[in-house]
Design a protein around this motif. Structure first.
Motif, PDB file in Angstrom:
ATOM      1  N   ALA A   1       0.797  -1.355  -0.004  1.00 42.18           N
ATOM      2  CA  ALA A   1       0.098  -0.043   0.092  1.00 42.18           C
ATOM      3  C   ALA A   1       0.988   1.213   0.042  1.00 42.18           C
ATOM      4  O   ALA A   1       0.324   2.153  -0.635  1.00 42.18           O
ATOM      5  CB  ALA A   1      -1.095   0.051   1.081  1.00 42.18           C
ATOM      6  N   GLU A   2       2.139   1.014   0.736  1.00 42.22           N
ATOM      7  CA  GLU A   2       2.839   2.355   0.713  1.00 42.22           C
ATOM      8  C   GLU A   2       3.629   2.719  -0.527  1.00 42.22           C
ATOM      9  O   GLU A   2       3.625   3.706  -0.889  1.00 42.22           O
ATOM     10  CB  GLU A   2       3.956   2.188   1.910  1.00 42.22           C
ATOM     11  N   GLN A   3       3.903   1.589  -1.280  1.00 44.19           N
ATOM     12  CA  GLN A   3       4.539   1.686  -2.557  1.00 44.19           C
ATOM     13  C   GLN A   3       3.520   2.131  -3.587  1.00 44.19           C
ATOM     14  O   GLN A   3       3.826   2.963  -4.323  1.00 44.19           O
ATOM     15  CB  GLN A   3       5.048   0.166  -2.899  1.00 44.19           C
ATOM     16  N   ASP A   4       2.270   1.846  -3.374  1.00 39.72           N
ATOM     17  CA  ASP A   4       1.098   2.080  -4.262  1.00 39.72           C
ATOM     18  C   ASP A   4       1.093   3.612  -4.193  1.00 39.72           C
ATOM     19  O   ASP A   4       0.873   4.615  -5.085  1.00 39.72           O
ATOM     20  CB  ASP A   4       0.002   1.340  -4.096  1.00 39.72           C
ATOM     21  N   ALA A   5       0.836   4.241  -2.759  1.00 38.11           N
ATOM     22  CA  ALA A   5       0.869   5.561  -2.474  1.00 38.11           C
ATOM     23  C   ALA A   5       1.724   6.300  -2.923  1.00 38.11           C
ATOM     24  O   ALA A   5       1.572   7.349  -3.619  1.00 38.11           O
ATOM     25  CB  ALA A   5       0.602   5.829  -0.953  1.00 38.11           C
ATOM     26  N   GLN A   6       3.153   5.929  -2.900  1.00 36.24           N
ATOM     27  CA  GLN A   6       4.388   6.457  -3.399  1.00 36.24           C
ATOM     28  C   GLN A   6       4.211   6.775  -4.835  1.00 36.24           C
ATOM     29  O   GLN A   6       4.407   7.753  -5.471  1.00 36.24           O
ATOM     30  CB  GLN A   6       5.544   5.574  -2.942  1.00 36.24           C
ATOM     31  N   ARG A   7       3.879   5.694  -5.599  1.00 38.77           N
ATOM     32  CA  ARG A   7       3.519   5.714  -7.244  1.00 38.77           C
ATOM     33  C   ARG A   7       2.561   6.706  -7.500  1.00 38.77           C
ATOM     34  O   ARG A   7       2.473   7.730  -8.203  1.00 38.77           O
ATOM     35  CB  ARG A   7       3.124   4.397  -7.514  1.00 38.77           C
ATOM     36  N   ILE A   8       1.362   6.771  -6.681  1.00 43.11           N
ATOM     37  CA  ILE A   8       0.461   7.707  -7.035  1.00 43.11           C
ATOM     38  C   ILE A   8       0.879   9.300  -6.751  1.00 43.11           C
ATOM     39  O   ILE A   8       0.809  10.091  -7.351  1.00 43.11           O
ATOM     40  CB  ILE A   8      -0.871   7.485  -5.994  1.00 43.11           C
ATOM     41  N   VAL A   9       1.588   9.238  -5.521  1.00 39.44           N
ATOM     42  CA  VAL A   9       2.261  10.513  -5.279  1.00 39.44           C
ATOM     43  C   VAL A   9       3.384  11.227  -6.542  1.00 39.44           C
ATOM     44  O   VAL A   9       2.965  12.160  -6.692  1.00 39.44           O
ATOM     45  CB  VAL A   9       2.551  10.543  -3.895  1.00 39.44           C
ATOM     46  N   ASN A  10       4.113  10.119  -7.036  1.00 37.34           N
ATOM     47  CA  ASN A  10       5.002  10.504  -7.905  1.00 37.34           C
ATOM     48  C   ASN A  10       4.453  10.769  -9.323  1.00 37.34           C
ATOM     49  O   ASN A  10       4.695  11.753  -9.660  1.00 37.34           O
ATOM     50  CB  ASN A  10       5.988   9.427  -7.920  1.00 37.34           C
ATOM     51  N   ALA A  11       3.171  10.201  -9.463  1.00 34.51           N
ATOM     52  CA  ALA A  11       2.498  10.188 -10.522  1.00 34.51           C
ATOM     53  C   ALA A  11       1.648  11.723 -10.655  1.00 34.51           C
ATOM     54  O   ALA A  11       1.951  12.472 -11.590  1.00 34.51           O
ATOM     55  CB  ALA A  11       1.420   9.447 -10.943  1.00 34.51           C
TER      56      ALA A  11
END
Length: 110
Positions: free
Chosen positions: A16-26
């Motif tokens: 979930a943290e990695q997904d959140a980080q990808r969303i933030v980066n996007a």
């Protein structure tokens, strides 16, 4: 089994943290792309506005320089008319001025 559940929960949190980080980066990348696009559009609008102002300025300069010749001609005509008027008036009253000066010079003053 409790440790397996704990490990699974931690693994889910990491995912979930990695997904959140990808969303933030996007989102950051999208924001940067929008800012770049806005800057390019603003620069384009500024260039168009500057070109329009330059065109209007050049138009006014050319119009006023065209008027300059007309103004010079008008001033020459006005000046010529005034000079003619002054010469005419001077010729008309020159006899009276000479008479007055002779009278003043030849009269005796104490």
């Amino acid at each position: 089994m409790a440790s397996n559940r704990g490990q699974g929960g931690i693994q889910q949190l990491l995912v979930a943290e990695q997904d959140a980080q990808r969303i933030v980066n996007a989102a950051k990348n999208e924001k940067l792309a929008r800012l770049k696009q806005a800057k390019e559009e603003a620069e384009k609008e500024i260039a168009e506005y500057r070109a329009q102002l330059e065109y209007e300025f050049q138009k006014k300069v050319s119009e006023s320089s065209g008027d300059s010749g007309a103004n010079v001609k008008r001033l020459e005509l006005d000046t010529g008319a005034k000079i003619h008027h002054l010469k005419t008036e001077a010729g008309r009253i020159s006899g009276d001025v000479v008479t007055m000066l002779l009278k003043y010079v030849t009269s005796v003053h104490n």
